[in-house]
Design a protein around this motif. Structure first.
Motif, PDB file in Angstrom:
ATOM      1  N   TYR A  49      57.409   4.780  36.983  1.00  0.00           N
ATOM      2  CA  TYR A  49      57.108   3.579  36.203  1.00  0.00           C
ATOM      3  C   TYR A  49      58.408   3.159  35.531  1.00  0.00           C
ATOM      4  O   TYR A  49      58.931   3.911  34.704  1.00  0.00           O
ATOM      5  CB  TYR A  49      56.006   3.872  35.187  1.00  0.00           C
ATOM      6  N   HIS A  50      58.934   2.030  35.929  1.00  0.00           N
ATOM      7  CA  HIS A  50      60.256   1.589  35.468  1.00  0.00           C
ATOM      8  C   HIS A  50      61.291   2.695  35.670  1.00  0.00           C
ATOM      9  O   HIS A  50      62.143   2.936  34.809  1.00  0.00           O
ATOM     10  CB  HIS A  50      60.222   1.139  34.005  1.00  0.00           C
ATOM     11  N   GLU A 105      57.187  -2.747  38.926  1.00  0.00           N
ATOM     12  CA  GLU A 105      57.183  -1.686  37.914  1.00  0.00           C
ATOM     13  C   GLU A 105      56.968  -0.288  38.477  1.00  0.00           C
ATOM     14  O   GLU A 105      57.387   0.694  37.873  1.00  0.00           O
ATOM     15  CB  GLU A 105      56.071  -1.944  36.882  1.00  0.00           C
ATOM     16  N   ASP A 140      51.460   9.403  27.876  1.00  0.00           N
ATOM     17  CA  ASP A 140      52.231   8.268  27.358  1.00  0.00           C
ATOM     18  C   ASP A 140      52.136   7.036  28.250  1.00  0.00           C
ATOM     19  O   ASP A 140      52.521   5.939  27.841  1.00  0.00           O
ATOM     20  CB  ASP A 140      53.715   8.636  27.209  1.00  0.00           C
ATOM     21  N   TYR A 141      51.633   7.218  29.453  1.00  0.00           N
ATOM     22  CA  TYR A 141      51.608   6.118  30.426  1.00  0.00           C
ATOM     23  C   TYR A 141      50.197   5.563  30.656  1.00  0.00           C
ATOM     24  O   TYR A 141      50.017   4.651  31.465  1.00  0.00           O
ATOM     25  CB  TYR A 141      52.202   6.588  31.753  1.00  0.00           C
ATOM     26  N   GLU A 142      49.223   6.088  29.955  1.00  0.00           N
ATOM     27  CA  GLU A 142      47.845   5.623  30.129  1.00  0.00           C
ATOM     28  C   GLU A 142      47.671   4.209  29.578  1.00  0.00           C
ATOM     29  O   GLU A 142      48.397   3.786  28.668  1.00  0.00           O
ATOM     30  CB  GLU A 142      46.879   6.573  29.421  1.00  0.00           C
ATOM     31  N   GLY A 143      46.707   3.487  30.139  1.00  0.00           N
ATOM     32  CA  GLY A 143      46.346   2.176  29.616  1.00  0.00           C
ATOM     33  C   GLY A 143      47.240   1.038  30.064  1.00  0.00           C
ATOM     34  O   GLY A 143      47.164  -0.061  29.514  1.00  0.00           O
ATOM     35  N   LYS A 144      48.065   1.255  31.075  1.00  0.00           N
ATOM     36  CA  LYS A 144      48.971   0.223  31.563  1.00  0.00           C
ATOM     37  C   LYS A 144      48.617  -0.241  32.978  1.00  0.00           C
ATOM     38  O   LYS A 144      49.344  -1.023  33.573  1.00  0.00           O
ATOM     39  CB  LYS A 144      50.414   0.729  31.545  1.00  0.00           C
ATOM     40  N   GLY A 145      47.525   0.270  33.526  1.00  0.00           N
ATOM     41  CA  GLY A 145      47.133  -0.086  34.894  1.00  0.00           C
ATOM     42  C   GLY A 145      47.968   0.596  35.959  1.00  0.00           C
ATOM     43  O   GLY A 145      47.880   0.240  37.135  1.00  0.00           O
ATOM     44  N   ILE A 146      48.752   1.574  35.569  1.00  0.00           N
ATOM     45  CA  ILE A 146      49.656   2.239  36.508  1.00  0.00           C
ATOM     46  C   ILE A 146      48.885   2.936  37.622  1.00  0.00           C
ATOM     47  O   ILE A 146      49.197   2.761  38.807  1.00  0.00           O
ATOM     48  CB  ILE A 146      50.560   3.251  35.766  1.00  0.00           C
TER      49      ILE A 146
END
Length: 183
Positions: free
Chosen positions: A73-74, A9, A102-108
């Motif tokens: 991310y993707h 990802e 918008d990308y928070e909380g995904k473990g990125i």
């Protein structure tokens, strides 16, 4: 060009001049959140400001003083991470990062920073990584804490953020600690 694939990802890539508009859009969309913790946000008013930032970090990389990367991310630009400073004499890299809301909380960010630390210790052969985060910025502090960094201290009034000083917490990781940790 630097391209480092973290997993299926996430990848880290050199920021390029063509990233100026997407970087500005990401910054602008996340402005309110980022402004709480980053002193440069109010100075980023146009895509030209993002272009100037990219030009400065490309020069910094050419001079071997740092490495700033876009977090993909993707395939979409989600944030920025990298080494704000290399201290080659002492084998130290100083990591900084930010992520679009918008990308928070995904473990990125945890995965991106973990990959960056792997790169630092295994490819660059650094001895120490340091991360500083504002004392009250719990989301930012969670990254080194999740990754097993040692909290080494607190620096009072380390940064001016628009109308107040913010204290920083300093986290450190040594190469042998990273390589010997349980995964």
């Amino acid at each position: 060009m630097f391209l480092f694939e973290i997993d299926e990802e996430i990848a880290l890539k050199h920021l390029e001049i063509t990233d100026a508009a997407p970087l500005f859009r990401l910054t602008d969309k996340s402005r309110d959140t980022l402004r709480q913790w980053l002193s440069w946000v109010d100075y980023t008013k146009t895509p030209e400001d993002s272009k100037a930032f990219i030009e400065s970090v490309l020069k910094q990389f050419a001079d071997r003083r740092g490495l700033s990367t876009g977090i993909l991310y993707h395939g979409e630009l989600a944030g920025v991470t990298g080494f704000n400073l290399f201290d080659w004499t002492n084998g130290i890299g100083h990591i900084g990062y930010w992520l679009g809301t918008d990308y928070e909380g995904k473990g990125i960010m945890t995965r991106a920073v973990s990959g960056l630390v792997d790169y630092a210790f295994y490819s660059l052969e650094l001895n120490r990584i340091e991360i500083r985060a504002a004392y009250a910025n719990h989301k930012s502090r969670a990254i080194p804490e999740r990754l097993g960094f040692v909290q080494e201290g607190k620096i009072r009034h380390a940064e001016w953020l628009y109308d107040h000083y913010a204290d920083h917490v300093v986290y450190g990781m040594l190469a042998h600690e990273w390589k010997n940790r349980e995964r």
